[in-house]
Design a protein around this motif. Structure first.
Motif, PDB file in Angstrom:
ATOM      1  N   LEU A   2      -5.689  47.802 -21.710  1.00 22.84           N
ATOM      2  CA  LEU A   2      -5.602  46.352 -21.697  1.00 22.84           C
ATOM      3  C   LEU A   2      -5.131  45.927 -20.316  1.00 22.84           C
ATOM      4  O   LEU A   2      -4.142  46.459 -19.805  1.00 22.84           O
ATOM      5  CB  LEU A   2      -4.635  45.850 -22.770  1.00 22.84           C
ATOM      6  CG  LEU A   2      -4.920  46.289 -24.206  1.00 22.84           C
ATOM      7  CD1 LEU A   2      -3.902  45.661 -25.155  1.00 22.84           C
ATOM      8  CD2 LEU A   2      -6.341  45.937 -24.634  1.00 22.84           C
ATOM      9  N   GLY A   3      -5.845  44.985 -19.708  1.00 16.20           N
ATOM     10  CA  GLY A   3      -5.460  44.629 -18.352  1.00 16.20           C
ATOM     11  C   GLY A   3      -6.252  43.464 -17.813  1.00 16.20           C
ATOM     12  O   GLY A   3      -6.615  42.532 -18.543  1.00 16.20           O
ATOM     13  N   ASP A   4      -6.570  43.541 -16.531  1.00 19.65           N
ATOM     14  CA  ASP A   4      -7.204  42.464 -15.783  1.00 19.65           C
ATOM     15  C   ASP A   4      -8.709  42.686 -15.732  1.00 19.65           C
ATOM     16  O   ASP A   4      -9.188  43.631 -15.098  1.00 19.65           O
ATOM     17  CB  ASP A   4      -6.609  42.451 -14.368  1.00 19.65           C
ATOM     18  CG  ASP A   4      -7.157  41.353 -13.481  1.00 19.65           C
ATOM     19  OD1 ASP A   4      -8.131  40.692 -13.873  1.00 19.65           O
ATOM     20  OD2 ASP A   4      -6.620  41.174 -12.376  1.00 19.65           O
ATOM     21  N   PRO A   5      -9.511  41.806 -16.363  1.00 22.04           N
ATOM     22  CA  PRO A   5     -10.966  42.033 -16.397  1.00 22.04           C
ATOM     23  C   PRO A   5     -11.610  42.017 -15.017  1.00 22.04           C
ATOM     24  O   PRO A   5     -12.647  42.661 -14.820  1.00 22.04           O
ATOM     25  CB  PRO A   5     -11.473  40.875 -17.255  1.00 22.04           C
ATOM     26  CG  PRO A   5     -10.423  39.818 -17.143  1.00 22.04           C
ATOM     27  CD  PRO A   5      -9.129  40.569 -17.062  1.00 22.04           C
ATOM     28  N   LEU A   6     -11.017  41.329 -14.048  1.00 28.35           N
ATOM     29  CA  LEU A   6     -11.646  41.249 -12.731  1.00 28.35           C
ATOM     30  C   LEU A   6     -11.576  42.575 -11.977  1.00 28.35           C
ATOM     31  O   LEU A   6     -12.332  42.779 -11.022  1.00 28.35           O
ATOM     32  CB  LEU A   6     -11.015  40.127 -11.913  1.00 28.35           C
ATOM     33  CG  LEU A   6     -11.198  38.719 -12.510  1.00 28.35           C
ATOM     34  CD1 LEU A   6     -10.635  37.659 -11.569  1.00 28.35           C
ATOM     35  CD2 LEU A   6     -12.665  38.426 -12.820  1.00 28.35           C
ATOM     36  N   THR A   7     -10.707  43.485 -12.411  1.00 30.77           N
ATOM     37  CA  THR A   7     -10.732  44.818 -11.804  1.00 30.77           C
ATOM     38  C   THR A   7     -12.012  45.550 -12.179  1.00 30.77           C
ATOM     39  O   THR A   7     -12.559  46.301 -11.372  1.00 30.77           O
ATOM     40  CB  THR A   7      -9.511  45.646 -12.215  1.00 30.77           C
ATOM     41  OG1 THR A   7      -9.470  45.787 -13.649  1.00 30.77           O
ATOM     42  CG2 THR A   7      -8.202  44.999 -11.751  1.00 30.77           C
ATOM     43  N   ASP A   8     -12.510  45.323 -13.394  1.00 30.95           N
ATOM     44  CA  ASP A   8     -13.801  45.903 -13.801  1.00 30.95           C
ATOM     45  C   ASP A   8     -14.938  45.324 -12.973  1.00 30.95           C
ATOM     46  O   ASP A   8     -15.847  46.039 -12.542  1.00 30.95           O
ATOM     47  CB  ASP A   8     -14.072  45.608 -15.279  1.00 30.95           C
ATOM     48  CG  ASP A   8     -13.512  46.662 -16.221  1.00 30.95           C
ATOM     49  OD1 ASP A   8     -13.118  47.749 -15.761  1.00 30.95           O
ATOM     50  OD2 ASP A   8     -13.482  46.384 -17.440  1.00 30.95           O
ATOM     51  N   LEU A   9     -14.902  44.026 -12.771  1.00 34.73           N
ATOM     52  CA  LEU A   9     -15.973  43.374 -12.018  1.00 34.73           C
ATOM     53  C   LEU A   9     -15.981  43.859 -10.572  1.00 34.73           C
ATOM     54  O   LEU A   9     -17.043  44.161 -10.011  1.00 34.73           O
ATOM     55  CB  LEU A   9     -15.806  41.858 -12.077  1.00 34.73           C
ATOM     56  CG  LEU A   9     -16.874  41.013 -11.378  1.00 34.73           C
ATOM     57  CD1 LEU A   9     -18.272  41.349 -11.898  1.00 34.73           C
ATOM     58  CD2 LEU A   9     -16.580  39.527 -11.551  1.00 34.73           C
ATOM     59  N   GLY A  10     -14.821  43.949  -9.952  1.00 37.83           N
ATOM     60  CA  GLY A  10     -14.752  44.449  -8.584  1.00 37.83           C
ATOM     61  C   GLY A  10     -15.269  45.867  -8.472  1.00 37.83           C
ATOM     62  O   GLY A  10     -15.964  46.222  -7.508  1.00 37.83           O
ATOM     63  N   TRP A  11     -14.957  46.699  -9.453  1.00 37.35           N
ATOM     64  CA  TRP A  11     -15.412  48.095  -9.465  1.00 37.35           C
ATOM     65  C   TRP A  11     -16.930  48.166  -9.604  1.00 37.35           C
ATOM     66  O   TRP A  11     -17.603  48.911  -8.892  1.00 37.35           O
ATOM     67  CB  TRP A  11     -14.736  48.838 -10.603  1.00 37.35           C
ATOM     68  CG  TRP A  11     -14.994  50.301 -10.667  1.00 37.35           C
ATOM     69  CD1 TRP A  11     -15.775  50.956 -11.567  1.00 37.35           C
ATOM     70  CD2 TRP A  11     -14.436  51.320  -9.814  1.00 37.35           C
ATOM     71  NE1 TRP A  11     -15.752  52.314 -11.347  1.00 37.35           N
ATOM     72  CE2 TRP A  11     -14.930  52.568 -10.271  1.00 37.35           C
ATOM     73  CE3 TRP A  11     -13.571  51.298  -8.719  1.00 37.35           C
ATOM     74  CZ2 TRP A  11     -14.606  53.773  -9.660  1.00 37.35           C
ATOM     75  CZ3 TRP A  11     -13.235  52.509  -8.125  1.00 37.35           C
ATOM     76  CH2 TRP A  11     -13.742  53.724  -8.587  1.00 37.35           C
ATOM     77  N   MET A  12     -17.489  47.380 -10.505  1.00 36.05           N
ATOM     78  CA  MET A  12     -18.943  47.362 -10.679  1.00 36.05           C
ATOM     79  C   MET A  12     -19.639  46.984  -9.381  1.00 36.05           C
ATOM     80  O   MET A  12     -20.666  47.577  -9.009  1.00 36.05           O
ATOM     81  CB  MET A  12     -19.314  46.381 -11.793  1.00 36.05           C
ATOM     82  CG  MET A  12     -20.799  46.343 -12.134  1.00 36.05           C
ATOM     83  SD  MET A  12     -21.228  44.960 -13.239  1.00 36.05           S
ATOM     84  CE  MET A  12     -21.264  43.599 -12.062  1.00 36.05           C
ATOM     85  N   LEU A  13     -19.093  46.004  -8.671  1.00 38.08           N
ATOM     86  CA  LEU A  13     -19.716  45.537  -7.434  1.00 38.08           C
ATOM     87  C   LEU A  13     -19.651  46.585  -6.330  1.00 38.08           C
ATOM     88  O   LEU A  13     -20.532  46.625  -5.461  1.00 38.08           O
ATOM     89  CB  LEU A  13     -19.039  44.248  -6.960  1.00 38.08           C
ATOM     90  CG  LEU A  13     -19.179  43.040  -7.884  1.00 38.08           C
ATOM     91  CD1 LEU A  13     -18.387  41.874  -7.319  1.00 38.08           C
ATOM     92  CD2 LEU A  13     -20.641  42.662  -8.083  1.00 38.08           C
ATOM     93  N   LEU A  14     -18.625  47.431  -6.327  1.00 42.59           N
ATOM     94  CA  LEU A  14     -18.521  48.472  -5.304  1.00 42.59           C
ATOM     95  C   LEU A  14     -19.727  49.395  -5.330  1.00 42.59           C
ATOM     96  O   LEU A  14     -20.175  49.895  -4.288  1.00 42.59           O
ATOM     97  CB  LEU A  14     -17.234  49.284  -5.521  1.00 42.59           C
ATOM     98  CG  LEU A  14     -17.023  50.486  -4.595  1.00 42.59           C
ATOM     99  CD1 LEU A  14     -16.788  50.025  -3.160  1.00 42.59           C
ATOM    100  CD2 LEU A  14     -15.847  51.340  -5.081  1.00 42.59           C
TER     101      LEU A  14
END
Length: 358
Positions: A244-256
């Motif tokens: 459980l955490g910050d969804p924008l970390t997933d988005l940033g990772w996908m974009l990398l």
């Protein structure tokens, strides 16, 4: 008799074939023909394909040898996938989890093997049109939005993490992971840029963020597209870092791991494909726009999240390099991190300074 695809001694460290067969017979029933094959495309937890007569399964276990604390929690991965079975999130069908390390030398779990394609180095020929390429990006974003929309309390994951302060802890955690790796790798070469990047991240951590289920390793080659057309995302894999955490970390990772036509050559080409620069694939900006529409969440502090993603990848790469130096992996990718991590660190500093967007 269980047959093995090769005589690699590393595979022998991963599985006691006879013990695995005896264990699975109690779960799946007896089989006349059984084979075990190590999947060599994964670079973290180990994946073993098991053919059980005409049925196919996947066994997931940690790599052999010492690992950084909490980096390879396969039973945590199993819990997430099992909890999501009846949700809109596409996940494989779970079979069983085993805590008894005496069976194959570690904890492990079993799931049904899904049919389809993982887009790692190239696209399937059936997807090679602008329309289908666009659909791939849409499916990828929509599945991520489905993860972040899960009512984690309702599916039994309310105690799965501490979402408050998650992003700040991510910076601290990956700095610690790097320190663990540097204990060995700094004897080969140093990467001083990563210290500066870690300092910048600590200074720019967002003060607040949404609280959702996060995947932790969400990217194009961790999802499977079903056979046929149009592209349909059928399963999301590699949930070992879910919490459980910050969804924008997933988005940033996908974009990398997404490649725009104007991007520099990737620092780790074995992990970062470039075929997404072809006509029809959405740009990073278009992926972000779709995510914002699907979730109603604005991608604030975008540079921070993209730098954090690159910092985490550098941390993983350095951990891979340590495992290689210690003889704890047969993965041919790992020695390439000697040069790949420093190059990624250079590109990340350029991202901080506004010279590129990775």
């Amino acid at each position: 008799m269980i047959s093995v695809s090769d005589n690699d001694r590393y595979l022998d460290r991963l599985v006691d074939e006879g013990a695995l067969r005896r264990y699975l017979e109690d779960v799946l029933g007896e089989a006349e023909s059984v084979s075990v094959l190590r999947h060599d495309e994964g670079h973290s937890n180990e994946t073993l394909f098991v053919e059980w007569d005409d049925r196919e399964f996947v066994v997931r276990r940690p790599p052999a040898g010492e690992t950084a604390d909490t980096a390879h929690e396969v039973l945590r991965e199993y819990r997430t996938i099992d909890a999501l079975q009846e949700t809109a999130v596409p996940v494989p069908e779970t079979v069983i989890a085993c805590e008894d390390e005496s069976i194959i030398g570690s904890e492990f779990y079993v799931m049904v093997r899904e049919a389809g394609d993982v887009l790692r180095d190239a696209e399937p020929e059936r997807f090679a049109t602008p329309e289908y390429r666009s659909r791939i990006g849409e499916e990828l974003v929509d599945a991520l939005a489905s993860i972040h929309s899960v009512d984690y309390e309702a599916v039994g994951l309310g105690d799965f993490g501490r979402p408050a302060g998650f992003t700040e802890r991510q910076v601290d955690r990956w700095r610690q992971q790097l320190e663990w790796a540097f204990e060995v790798t700094e004897n080969e070469r140093e990467v001083p840029e990563l210290e500066a990047i870690g300092d910048w991240l600590q200074e720019h951590v967002p003060s607040s963020h949404a609280h959702t289920l996060v995947h932790g390793d969400y990217k194009l080659d961790n999802v499977l597209f079903e056979p046929g057309v149009p592209p349909q995302l059928g399963a999301i894999f590699d949930w070992e870092l879910s919490t459980l955490g910050d969804p924008l970390t997933d988005l940033g990772w996908m974009l990398l791991f997404w490649h725009d036509p104007s991007d520099p050559e990737p620092a780790m080409p074995e992990l970062m494909g470039t075929f997404m620069a072809r006509e029809g694939y959405p740009t990073r900006d278009e992926l972000v726009e779709r995510y914002e529409r699907q979730t109603g969440v604005e991608f604030e502090n975008r540079r921070f999240y993209q730098v954090l993603a690159a910092y985490k990848m550098a941390g993983l790469g350095e951990m891979f390099f340590r495992r290689y130096l210690e003889g704890n992996s047969a993965d041919p990718l790992y020695p390439k991190m000697e040069d790949g991590v420093p190059l990624l660190a250079e590109q990340t500093l350029a991202l901080i300074e506004g010279e590129n967007r990775l």
